[in-house]
Design a protein around this motif. Structure first.
Motif, mmCIF file in Angstrom:
data_model
loop_
_atom_site.group_PDB
_atom_site.id
_atom_site.type_symbol
_atom_site.label_atom_id
_atom_site.label_comp_id
_atom_site.label_asym_id
_atom_site.label_seq_id
_atom_site.Cartn_x
_atom_site.Cartn_y
_atom_site.Cartn_z
ATOM 1 N N GLY A 66 0.755 -1.186 0.004
ATOM 2 C CA GLY A 66 0.055 0.089 0.109
ATOM 3 C C GLY A 66 0.613 1.315 -0.035
ATOM 4 N N PHE A 67 2.183 1.063 -0.036
ATOM 5 C CA PHE A 67 3.038 2.231 0.107
ATOM 6 C C PHE A 67 4.059 2.005 -0.829
ATOM 7 C CE2 PHE A 67 1.177 2.112 4.049
ATOM 8 C CZ PHE A 67 0.943 3.498 4.446
ATOM 9 N N ALA A 68 4.586 3.174 -1.767
ATOM 10 C CA ALA A 68 5.564 3.226 -2.694
ATOM 11 C C ALA A 68 6.846 3.044 -2.126
ATOM 12 C CB ALA A 68 5.375 4.698 -3.336
ATOM 13 N N GLY A 120 23.954 5.035 -4.255
ATOM 14 C CA GLY A 120 22.481 4.534 -4.426
ATOM 15 C C GLY A 120 22.087 3.368 -3.379
ATOM 16 N N HIS A 121 21.042 3.164 -3.674
ATOM 17 C CA HIS A 121 20.350 1.877 -3.101
ATOM 18 C C HIS A 121 21.144 0.633 -3.748
ATOM 19 C CE1 HIS A 121 18.103 2.089 -6.512
ATOM 20 N NE2 HIS A 121 17.773 0.821 -6.625
ATOM 21 N N ALA A 122 21.418 -0.473 -2.938
ATOM 22 C CA ALA A 122 21.961 -1.431 -3.790
ATOM 23 C C ALA A 122 20.610 -2.397 -4.542
ATOM 24 C CB ALA A 122 22.418 -2.601 -2.687
ATOM 25 N N PRO A 123 20.873 -2.441 -5.770
ATOM 26 C CA PRO A 123 19.840 -3.225 -6.299
ATOM 27 C C PRO A 123 18.606 -4.011 -5.546
ATOM 28 C CG PRO A 123 21.487 -2.955 -7.830
ATOM 29 C CD PRO A 123 21.778 -2.727 -6.605
ATOM 30 N N GLY A 124 17.498 -3.687 -5.595
ATOM 31 C CA GLY A 124 16.379 -4.609 -4.909
ATOM 32 C C GLY A 124 16.228 -4.143 -3.453
ATOM 33 N N HIS A 125 16.962 -3.458 -2.885
ATOM 34 C CA HIS A 125 17.043 -2.870 -1.442
ATOM 35 C C HIS A 125 16.490 -1.379 -1.399
ATOM 36 C CE1 HIS A 125 19.846 -6.291 -1.621
ATOM 37 N NE2 HIS A 125 19.586 -6.529 -0.299
ATOM 38 N N MET A 126 15.351 -1.118 -1.660
ATOM 39 C CA MET A 126 14.659 0.114 -1.792
ATOM 40 C C MET A 126 14.472 1.035 -0.565
ATOM 41 S SD MET A 126 14.816 -0.101 -5.129
ATOM 42 C CE MET A 126 14.674 -1.323 -6.450
ATOM 43 N N LEU A 127 14.182 2.465 -0.691
ATOM 44 C CA LEU A 127 13.428 3.140 0.098
ATOM 45 C C LEU A 127 12.149 2.860 0.257
ATOM 46 C CD1 LEU A 127 13.814 5.668 2.116
ATOM 47 C CD2 LEU A 127 13.195 7.152 0.342
ATOM 48 N N VAL A 128 11.454 2.255 1.368
ATOM 49 C CA VAL A 128 10.102 2.352 1.628
ATOM 50 C C VAL A 128 9.606 3.625 2.247
ATOM 51 C CG1 VAL A 128 8.313 1.102 2.996
ATOM 52 C CG2 VAL A 128 10.436 -0.123 2.196
ATOM 53 N N THR A 129 8.721 4.251 1.383
ATOM 54 C CA THR A 129 8.394 5.586 1.692
ATOM 55 C C THR A 129 7.065 5.736 2.276
ATOM 56 O OG1 THR A 129 6.930 5.977 -0.190
ATOM 57 C CG2 THR A 129 9.454 6.140 -0.634
#
Length: 267
Positions: free
Chosen positions: A36-38, A248-257
Motif C-alpha cells: 500500500g506504500f510506494a 545509491g541503493h543496492a539493487p532490490g534494496h529500496m527506500l520504503v516511503t
C-alpha cells in the motif's frame, strides 16, 4: 517461522517500522514490504552533477520517474518524514570513477553536505496489485531478489550522463500477460506498463539465468518473461559515465516511503 507468515508480517509493516528495521541492521530486498506504500530507488550525486541527473530523468521518464528530490545535504523529506536517507535503506552501493566501490549498510561516514538525493519510482510498488489479481510474483514466491538486466537499448543521453536501459523481469502466465500490462499501466510513476514481453534476445539479454543485478528466478512452464523499466538505470549511467562519486541503493534494496500507492495510481 515459515515463509508465508514472514511475508504477511512484512507486508503489514508501516513504512516507518520497516525503515526502523533497516536502520537497526536488517539487510534484505524490500519487495513485499509495506503493501500500500510506494518504494523508491535512490541515486545520490554531488550538486554539480544534479542537473545532469535531473535532465537524464526528464529525457528517460520510463526508467527514471522522479518522485522527489532533496536539497543538497538534506537527509529527510516528505517521502520519509523523520527518517534519514543515510540509514533507512537496507543496503547501499558506493560508486567511484565509474566503478562500484562496495556496499555498506549506512552512508554516515561517506556523506557530504553537497550531495543531492533523487528518489525514483520502483516497480515493487505495483506488485501488491498483481498479487491481488492472482498474478504470481516469482521472486517473492521463491524468496529471492528480483532479476535485473542491462539491455542493449541506449537511454537518451543528458549532459555528461549516458548509459543502457536496465529492466526487471517477472515471469507471468501467458494467459495473464494482458492483465499484467493493464494493471501496471495504472502506475506510470513507478515504471508503469512493461517495455517488452518475451524474446529477451531482442533486448540484448543472452541468459535469463544470469542477471546483472539481483537473483535468477525459475520460469515455470507456460510463463512468459515480462520486462519492466528499472530504476537501476541511472546507476548504470553513473557507472557508464565515470561519475567521480555517487551513491545509491543496492539493487532490490529500496527506500520504503510514506507515500500511499493510490497517490501514483491513475484510473
Amino acid at each position: 517461522m515459515s515463509a508465508a507468515p514472514v511475508r504477511a508480517e512484512r507486508a503489514g509493516l508501516a513504512p516507518a517500522a520497516a525503515r526502523a528495521l533497516f536502520r537497526d541492521g536488517l539487510v534484505t530486498p524490500t519487495s513485499g514490504f509495506s503493501d500500500g506504500f510506494a518504494q523508491a530507488n535512490l541515486v545520490v550525486v554531488p550538486r554539480d552533477w544534479a542537473f545532469d541527473v535531473l535532465l537524464f530523468a526528464q529525457r528517460n521518464p520510463k526508467p527514471c520517474p522522479v518522485l522527489g528530490v532533496l536539497d543538497a545535504g538534506e537527509v529527510e523529506g516528505p517521502l520519509l518524514p523523520g527518517g534519514d536517507v543515510r540509514t533507512d535503506v537496507p543496503l547501499y552501493t558506493v560508486y567511484e570513477h565509474g566503478e562500484a566501490a562496495g556496499t555498506r549498510t549506512d552512508l554516515l561516514d561517506v556523506w557530504r553536505d553537497d550531495l543531492v538525493t533523487f528518489a525514483l519510482g520502483c516497480s515493487f510498488t505495483f506488485e501488491a496489485a498483481l498479487q491481488e489479481a492472482r498474478i504470481p510474483v516469482a521472486h517473492l514466491e521463491q524468496g529471492v531478489n528480483v532479476p535485473m538486466y542491462r539491455t542493449s537499448v541506449d537511454c537518451a543521453p543528458a549532459g555528461r550522463l549516458s548509459g543502457p536501459l536496465v529492466v526487471s523481469m517477472r515471469p507471468v502466465p501467458a494467459s495473464r500477460v494482458a492483465d499484467a500490462v493493464r494493471i501496471t499501466s495504472r502506475y506510470p510513476a513507478v515504471h508503469g506498463a512493461p517495455v517488452h514481453v518475451g524474446a529477451p534476445e531482442e533486448l540484448g539479454i543472452r541468459d535469463l539465468a544470469a542477471p546483472d543485478f539481483g537473483d535468477p528466478v525459475e520460469i515455470p512452464a507456460g510463463h512468459v518473461p515480462v520486462f519492466w523499466a528499472c530504476g537501476v538505470t541511472p546507476q548504470a549511467a553513473v557507472l557508464a559515465s565515470g561519475v567521480p562519486f555517487a551513491l545509491g541503493h543496492a539493487p532490490g534494496h529500496m527506500l520504503v516511503t510514506d507515500a500511499p500507492n493510490w497517490q501514483y495510481q491513475v484510473p
